[in-house]
Design a protein around this motif. Structure first.
Motif, PDB file in Angstrom:
ATOM      1  N   VAL A 172       2.216   7.514   1.135  1.00  0.00           N
ATOM      2  CA  VAL A 172       1.397   8.233   0.337  1.00  0.00           C
ATOM      3  C   VAL A 172      -0.094   8.223   0.003  1.00  0.00           C
ATOM      4  CG1 VAL A 172       0.826   9.837  -2.181  1.00  0.00           C
ATOM      5  CG2 VAL A 172       3.550   9.099  -1.749  1.00  0.00           C
ATOM      6  N   PRO A 173      -0.585   9.380   1.001  1.00  0.00           N
ATOM      7  CA  PRO A 173      -2.494   8.471   1.498  1.00  0.00           C
ATOM      8  C   PRO A 173      -2.934   8.543  -0.035  1.00  0.00           C
ATOM      9  CG  PRO A 173      -1.866  10.819   2.398  1.00  0.00           C
ATOM     10  CD  PRO A 173      -0.412  10.861   1.334  1.00  0.00           C
ATOM     11  N   ALA A 226       0.820  -0.957  -0.258  1.00  0.00           N
ATOM     12  CA  ALA A 226      -0.344  -0.256   0.367  1.00  0.00           C
ATOM     13  C   ALA A 226       0.778   1.307  -0.010  1.00  0.00           C
ATOM     14  CB  ALA A 226      -1.205   0.013   1.358  1.00  0.00           C
ATOM     15  N   CYS A 227       2.290   1.080   0.909  1.00  0.00           N
ATOM     16  CA  CYS A 227       2.884   2.762  -0.113  1.00  0.00           C
ATOM     17  C   CYS A 227       3.869   2.718  -0.562  1.00  0.00           C
ATOM     18  CB  CYS A 227       3.549   2.610   1.646  1.00  0.00           C
ATOM     19  SG  CYS A 227       2.487   2.373   3.172  1.00  0.00           S
ATOM     20  N   TYR A 228       4.454   3.363  -1.420  1.00  0.00           N
ATOM     21  CA  TYR A 228       5.291   3.513  -2.624  1.00  0.00           C
ATOM     22  C   TYR A 228       6.304   4.552  -2.188  1.00  0.00           C
ATOM     23  CZ  TYR A 228       1.605   5.771  -4.771  1.00  0.00           C
ATOM     24  OH  TYR A 228       1.210   6.438  -5.750  1.00  0.00           O
ATOM     25  N   TYR A 229       7.247   4.543  -2.505  1.00  0.00           N
ATOM     26  CA  TYR A 229       8.529   5.437  -3.025  1.00  0.00           C
ATOM     27  C   TYR A 229       7.908   6.428  -4.649  1.00  0.00           C
ATOM     28  CZ  TYR A 229      12.272   7.682  -1.965  1.00  0.00           C
ATOM     29  OH  TYR A 229      12.959   8.940  -1.459  1.00  0.00           O
ATOM     30  N   ASP A 230       7.389   7.517  -3.727  1.00  0.00           N
ATOM     31  CA  ASP A 230       7.318   8.471  -4.705  1.00  0.00           C
ATOM     32  C   ASP A 230       7.758   9.750  -4.392  1.00  0.00           C
ATOM     33  OD1 ASP A 230       4.045   9.146  -6.718  1.00  0.00           O
ATOM     34  OD2 ASP A 230       5.291  10.914  -5.128  1.00  0.00           O
ATOM     35  N   LYS A 231       7.515  11.150  -5.260  1.00  0.00           N
ATOM     36  CA  LYS A 231       8.412  12.007  -4.722  1.00  0.00           C
ATOM     37  C   LYS A 231       7.539  13.307  -3.664  1.00  0.00           C
ATOM     38  CE  LYS A 231       5.753  15.040  -8.088  1.00  0.00           C
ATOM     39  NZ  LYS A 231       5.387  14.055  -8.450  1.00  0.00           N
ATOM     40  N   GLU A 232       6.067  12.736  -3.221  1.00  0.00           N
ATOM     41  CA  GLU A 232       5.641  13.298  -2.208  1.00  0.00           C
ATOM     42  C   GLU A 232       5.887  12.316  -0.915  1.00  0.00           C
ATOM     43  OE1 GLU A 232       0.614  13.079  -2.555  1.00  0.00           O
ATOM     44  OE2 GLU A 232       1.441  12.729  -5.365  1.00  0.00           O
ATOM     45  N   ALA A 233       6.683  11.520  -0.595  1.00  0.00           N
ATOM     46  CA  ALA A 233       7.107  10.573   0.120  1.00  0.00           C
ATOM     47  C   ALA A 233       8.239  12.141   1.041  1.00  0.00           C
ATOM     48  CB  ALA A 233       7.947   9.584  -0.607  1.00  0.00           C
ATOM     49  N   ILE A 234       8.781  13.191   0.261  1.00  0.00           N
ATOM     50  CA  ILE A 234       9.038  13.658   1.014  1.00  0.00           C
ATOM     51  C   ILE A 234       8.572  14.707   2.180  1.00  0.00           C
ATOM     52  CG2 ILE A 234       9.957  16.529   0.754  1.00  0.00           C
ATOM     53  CD1 ILE A 234      10.439  15.684  -2.280  1.00  0.00           C
ATOM     54  N   CYS A 286       1.959   7.658   7.966  1.00  0.00           N
ATOM     55  CA  CYS A 286       1.169   7.291   6.924  1.00  0.00           C
ATOM     56  C   CYS A 286      -0.357   6.604   7.144  1.00  0.00           C
ATOM     57  CB  CYS A 286       2.150   5.876   6.618  1.00  0.00           C
ATOM     58  SG  CYS A 286       1.451   4.837   4.685  1.00  0.00           S
ATOM     59  N   ASN A 287      -0.430   5.685   8.751  1.00  0.00           N
ATOM     60  CA  ASN A 287      -1.272   5.030   8.793  1.00  0.00           C
ATOM     61  C   ASN A 287      -2.281   6.206   9.106  1.00  0.00           C
ATOM     62  OD1 ASN A 287      -1.023   2.437   8.229  1.00  0.00           O
ATOM     63  ND2 ASN A 287       0.377   2.008   9.921  1.00  0.00           N
ATOM     64  N   ILE A 288      -2.093   7.396   9.543  1.00  0.00           N
ATOM     65  CA  ILE A 288      -2.647   7.675  10.020  1.00  0.00           C
ATOM     66  C   ILE A 288      -3.259   8.615   9.137  1.00  0.00           C
ATOM     67  CG2 ILE A 288      -3.566   9.738  11.576  1.00  0.00           C
ATOM     68  CD1 ILE A 288      -1.313   9.411  13.518  1.00  0.00           C
ATOM     69  N   SER A 289      -2.687   9.346   8.392  1.00  0.00           N
ATOM     70  CA  SER A 289      -3.228   9.722   7.033  1.00  0.00           C
ATOM     71  C   SER A 289      -4.138   9.011   6.171  1.00  0.00           C
ATOM     72  CB  SER A 289      -2.083  10.653   6.186  1.00  0.00           C
ATOM     73  OG  SER A 289      -1.423   9.285   5.806  1.00  0.00           O
ATOM     74  N   LYS A 290      -3.680   7.810   5.938  1.00  0.00           N
ATOM     75  CA  LYS A 290      -4.464   6.659   4.828  1.00  0.00           C
ATOM     76  C   LYS A 290      -5.992   6.727   5.822  1.00  0.00           C
ATOM     77  CE  LYS A 290      -1.962   3.095   4.669  1.00  0.00           C
ATOM     78  NZ  LYS A 290      -1.311   1.887   4.196  1.00  0.00           N
ATOM     79  N   ILE A 291      -6.354   6.466   7.622  1.00  0.00           N
ATOM     80  CA  ILE A 291      -7.305   6.169   7.623  1.00  0.00           C
ATOM     81  C   ILE A 291      -7.937   7.743   7.373  1.00  0.00           C
ATOM     82  CG2 ILE A 291      -8.825   6.570   9.511  1.00  0.00           C
ATOM     83  CD1 ILE A 291      -7.000   4.045  10.369  1.00  0.00           C
ATOM     84  N   GLN A 292      -7.443   8.914   7.704  1.00  0.00           N
ATOM     85  CA  GLN A 292      -8.355  10.526   7.141  1.00  0.00           C
ATOM     86  C   GLN A 292      -8.428  10.937   5.909  1.00  0.00           C
ATOM     87  OE1 GLN A 292      -4.778  12.895   9.297  1.00  0.00           O
ATOM     88  NE2 GLN A 292      -6.243  13.120  11.472  1.00  0.00           N
ATOM     89  N   ALA A 293      -7.865  10.176   5.138  1.00  0.00           N
ATOM     90  CA  ALA A 293      -7.770  10.121   3.324  1.00  0.00           C
ATOM     91  C   ALA A 293      -8.979  10.186   3.292  1.00  0.00           C
ATOM     92  CB  ALA A 293      -6.804   9.885   2.889  1.00  0.00           C
ATOM     93  N   TRP A 294      -9.437   8.304   3.734  1.00  0.00           N
ATOM     94  CA  TRP A 294     -10.479   7.867   3.120  1.00  0.00           C
ATOM     95  C   TRP A 294     -11.698   8.706   4.123  1.00  0.00           C
ATOM     96  CZ3 TRP A 294     -13.352   4.642   7.403  1.00  0.00           C
ATOM     97  CH2 TRP A 294     -14.068   3.479   7.624  1.00  0.00           C
ATOM     98  N   ILE A 295     -11.518   8.720   5.318  1.00  0.00           N
ATOM     99  CA  ILE A 295     -12.582   9.701   6.043  1.00  0.00           C
ATOM    100  C   ILE A 295     -13.167  10.701   4.402  1.00  0.00           C
ATOM    101  CG2 ILE A 295     -13.865  10.911   7.650  1.00  0.00           C
ATOM    102  CD1 ILE A 295     -11.902   8.746   9.336  1.00  0.00           C
ATOM    103  N   ALA A 296     -12.065  11.902   4.711  1.00  0.00           N
ATOM    104  CA  ALA A 296     -12.296  13.008   3.852  1.00  0.00           C
ATOM    105  C   ALA A 296     -12.718  12.765   2.754  1.00  0.00           C
ATOM    106  CB  ALA A 296     -11.273  13.877   3.449  1.00  0.00           C
ATOM    107  N   ALA A 297     -13.168  11.649   1.912  1.00  0.00           N
ATOM    108  CA  ALA A 297     -13.510  10.662   1.374  1.00  0.00           C
ATOM    109  C   ALA A 297     -15.036  10.203   1.441  1.00  0.00           C
ATOM    110  CB  ALA A 297     -12.770   9.398   0.185  1.00  0.00           C
TER     111      ALA A 297
END
Ligand code: HEC
Length: 120
Positions: A32-33, A16-24, A104-115
């Motif tokens: 990345v969420p 579920a987590c992959y490297y990307d420029k947003e990793a910054i 990472c895990n908190i932002s995934k859950i928050q992104a899911w709720i925001a969606a």
């Protein structure tokens, strides 16, 4: 059995987590969420790894069950899911006696709720 579950959840997290420029933005875990958040892909692995051991079955801590969409939604709707994992004041910090979830895990859950907490 425990080892197998651990391997499954670790590999789910890794995929579920992959490297990307947003990793910054999320240096802690290079995560990345999700663009299209999913209950199965983004929420279930976190619950299984960090929450379900205490929050499932007949003896679930505080009567809180986090092993199904319907049950998880109760704590999305009353604010306790985010309150407990962000260690917000007025909530019991979760996981109980454990380390705070990664950002990472908190932002995934928050992104899911925001969606809109899709059941997908
Ligand atoms: C080691 C057992 C344990 C783990 C792991 C655990 N909890 Fe809890 N949880 C409890 C207990 C015990 C309570 C009752 C309140 C207390 O004692 O602080 C509770 C209460 C709660 C509540 C009710 C709200 C409140 O403030 O009391 C929520 C929501 C919750 N937990 C969510 C979670 C989430 C989300 C996770 C995973 C990130 C998690 N818990 C992991 C034991 C646990």
């Amino acid at each position: 059995m425990r080892i197998r579950l651990l391997i499954i959840s670790v590999s789910l997290l890794a995929s579920a987590c992959y490297y990307d420029k947003e990793a910054i933005l999320y240096p802690e875990t290079n995560c990345v969420p999700p663009a299209s958040p999913s209950y199965q892909a983004d929420v279930v692995p976190v619950m299984n790894q960090f929450c379900v051991s205490c929050h499932s079955g007949n003896f679930a801590s505080a009567g809180v069950k986090l092993d199904s969409y319907t049950e998880v939604m109760k704590y999305v709707n009353n604010g306790q899911l985010v309150g407990t994992i962000t260690w917000a004041s007025g909530y019991s910090p979760m996981p109980k006696n454990g380390n705070k979830l990664s950002s990472c895990n908190i932002s995934k859950i928050q992104a899911w709720i925001a969606a809109g907490s899709p059941n997908n």
